[in-house]
Design a protein around this motif. Structure first.
Motif, PDB file in Angstrom:
ATOM      1  N   LEU A  29     -16.142  67.079 -45.648  1.00  0.00           N
ATOM      2  CA  LEU A  29     -16.254  67.813 -44.389  1.00  0.00           C
ATOM      3  C   LEU A  29     -14.932  67.906 -43.645  1.00  0.00           C
ATOM      4  O   LEU A  29     -14.716  68.846 -42.885  1.00  0.00           O
ATOM      5  N   GLY A  30     -14.077  66.924 -43.802  1.00  0.00           N
ATOM      6  CA  GLY A  30     -12.820  66.909 -43.070  1.00  0.00           C
ATOM      7  C   GLY A  30     -12.182  65.546 -43.160  1.00  0.00           C
ATOM      8  O   GLY A  30     -12.405  64.807 -44.122  1.00  0.00           O
ATOM      9  N   SER A  31     -11.407  65.176 -42.156  1.00  0.00           N
ATOM     10  CA  SER A  31     -10.731  63.880 -42.168  1.00  0.00           C
ATOM     11  C   SER A  31     -10.381  63.473 -40.742  1.00  0.00           C
ATOM     12  O   SER A  31     -10.323  64.307 -39.840  1.00  0.00           O
ATOM     13  N   VAL A  32     -10.162  62.180 -40.568  1.00  0.00           N
ATOM     14  CA  VAL A  32      -9.740  61.634 -39.275  1.00  0.00           C
ATOM     15  C   VAL A  32      -8.601  60.652 -39.512  1.00  0.00           C
ATOM     16  O   VAL A  32      -8.342  60.246 -40.641  1.00  0.00           O
ATOM     17  N   ARG A  33      -7.949  60.270 -38.431  1.00  0.00           N
ATOM     18  CA  ARG A  33      -6.850  59.313 -38.520  1.00  0.00           C
ATOM     19  C   ARG A  33      -7.035  58.200 -37.500  1.00  0.00           C
ATOM     20  O   ARG A  33      -7.656  58.394 -36.452  1.00  0.00           O
ATOM     21  N   ARG A  34      -6.477  57.047 -37.814  1.00  0.00           N
ATOM     22  CA  ARG A  34      -6.353  56.008 -36.802  1.00  0.00           C
ATOM     23  C   ARG A  34      -5.109  56.321 -35.988  1.00  0.00           C
ATOM     24  O   ARG A  34      -4.010  56.427 -36.527  1.00  0.00           O
ATOM     25  N   GLN A  35      -5.299  56.500 -34.675  1.00  0.00           N
ATOM     26  CA  GLN A  35      -4.202  56.905 -33.812  1.00  0.00           C
ATOM     27  C   GLN A  35      -4.084  55.955 -32.622  1.00  0.00           C
ATOM     28  O   GLN A  35      -5.025  55.225 -32.286  1.00  0.00           O
ATOM     29  N   THR A  36      -2.932  55.984 -31.996  1.00  0.00           N
ATOM     30  CA  THR A  36      -2.634  55.132 -30.844  1.00  0.00           C
ATOM     31  C   THR A  36      -2.547  56.008 -29.600  1.00  0.00           C
ATOM     32  O   THR A  36      -1.914  57.067 -29.631  1.00  0.00           O
ATOM     33  N   PHE A  37      -3.201  55.578 -28.510  1.00  0.00           N
ATOM     34  CA  PHE A  37      -3.324  56.418 -27.321  1.00  0.00           C
ATOM     35  C   PHE A  37      -2.941  55.650 -26.058  1.00  0.00           C
ATOM     36  O   PHE A  37      -3.111  54.429 -25.979  1.00  0.00           O
ATOM     37  N   ALA A  38      -2.456  56.394 -25.080  1.00  0.00           N
ATOM     38  CA  ALA A  38      -2.196  55.843 -23.753  1.00  0.00           C
ATOM     39  C   ALA A  38      -2.438  56.935 -22.724  1.00  0.00           C
ATOM     40  O   ALA A  38      -2.404  58.136 -23.044  1.00  0.00           O
ATOM     41  N   SER A  39      -2.671  56.542 -21.495  1.00  0.00           N
ATOM     42  CA  SER A  39      -2.849  57.535 -20.432  1.00  0.00           C
ATOM     43  C   SER A  39      -1.476  57.988 -19.934  1.00  0.00           C
ATOM     44  O   SER A  39      -0.493  57.235 -19.993  1.00  0.00           O
TER      45      SER A  39
END
Length: 340
Positions: free
Chosen positions: A158-168
């Motif tokens: 169906l697709g793919s995802v990634r582990r990502q890092t986030f901040a405001s």
């Protein structure tokens, strides 16, 4: 075990060449597979399989019997499929599983649309963060995030995802943006145990792993809690890309350290192997496949729009400039696959 299942097990042994492969296909123990063969041989009064420590092959009686079994099983499968494959009016009960947050954000709306479109199908939707064994647990369809092992199910990419890092944006304005993974040591972090180890986050550079030891200010076991903390400026967090999709689109969170992300992880739809799949399964597979393959957050692991623009950068020239180099590795088109 009923006689038809014994026949199915016997055919699987012959086609796959081993008892263990047949046990994997049906989710049975090796002992149960052996009992099925013994039951058939006792009933027929003939040896069907010649076994050695290295191989299993059908005897002359086994060759004749496996062909008879195939004809019978195919006839039953065809009869069932002719009854249930009318896609315009599928009937029955459909059991579906999906990870909790993926289910809440993307699968539940499809389930709702499906039940409205096909009123003669009752749907049992179970959202849980563990893999299910389709045959053993009576599941028709499972949405799964992760690399798949060999199995007896059909897998639709169906697709793919990634582990990502986030901040405001507020946190980055107050504390600065870390440019390298080890810069996180000097930052406040929020660890979400569903994605990363609480005290160590892993990044990659030139296929080399970069572990970073942390002392998080907050450790949570729910993605919404990590998202809320990051939005409130408590610290930087790690999530799967789809989990922060709406927050990134609204500008409440910004992906950082893009050049050090791991490879994408596939999102797949699994359903039980059938020669003639039932109408209820086929109709749901078609709906989900068509919809999710057009979902920006699953089709572009980096979160690119259909115009090739990164979602967090959409309409924001400053962010677009800052992230332009990080976009390049993810512009390759996703190739969808359908296989066993």
């Amino acid at each position: 075990m009923d006689r038809l299942r014994e026949m199915e097990v016997f055919v699987a042994i012959v086609e796959r060449g081993s008892f263990s492969a047949a046990s994997d296909k049906f989710g049975l123990s090796r002992a149960a597979v052996s009992r099925a063969v013994n039951s058939l041989e006792t009933r027929l009064g003939a040896q069907l399989l010649a076994r050695t420590t290295r191989s299993v092959r059908p005897t002359d009686a086994g060759v004749a019997y496996v062909e008879a079994c195939r004809k019978l099983l195919d006839g039953i499968s065809d009869a069932e499929s002719h009854i249930a494959t009318d896609l315009a009016n599928p009937v029955g009960t459909l059991t579906i599983t999906a990870p909790v947050q993926l289910g809440q954000r993307f699968i539940a709306p499809l389930v709702n649309a499906y039940t409205l479109r096909y009123p003669d199908v009752s749907v049992n939707a179970v959202y849980l963060d563990r893999p299910t064994r389709l045959l053993e647990e009576g599941v028709d369809i499972a949405i799964r995030i992760g690399h798949l092992e060999d199995s007896s199910t059909f897998a639709v990419r169906l697709g793919s995802v990634r582990r990502q890092t986030f901040a405001s944006p507020a946190y980055l304005a107050a504390h600065g943006e870390p440019m390298y993974p080890r810069d996180l040591v000097g930052h406040h972090c929020v660890s979400f145990t569903g994605v990363s180890q609480p005290l160590e986050w892993t990044f990659y550079e030139n296929n080399a792993k970069i572990p970073v030891r942390l002392q998080p200010r907050l450790i949570v076991n729910l993605a919404p809690a990590a998202i809320s903390a990051a939005e409130d400026g408590v610290g930087i967090t790690q999530l799967l890309s789809y989990q922060a999709a709406s927050e990134v689109a609204s500008g409440n969170l910004v992906p950082i350290l893009r050049a050090y992300e791991p490879e994408s992880t596939p999102v797949s739809l699994l359903h039980v192997e059938r020669r003639g799949t039932s109408g209820k399964i086929r109709s749901f597979v078609e709906l989900v496949t068509e919809t999710l393959r057009n979902n920006t957050y699953l089709q572009c692991a980096s979160g690119l729009t259909s115009e090739g623009e990164c979602v967090p950068c959409q309409g924001n020239r400053e962010l677009a400039t800052r992230h332009s180099e990080a976009h390049a590795p993810y512009l390759q088109p996703l190739v969808h696959s359908l296989g066993n």
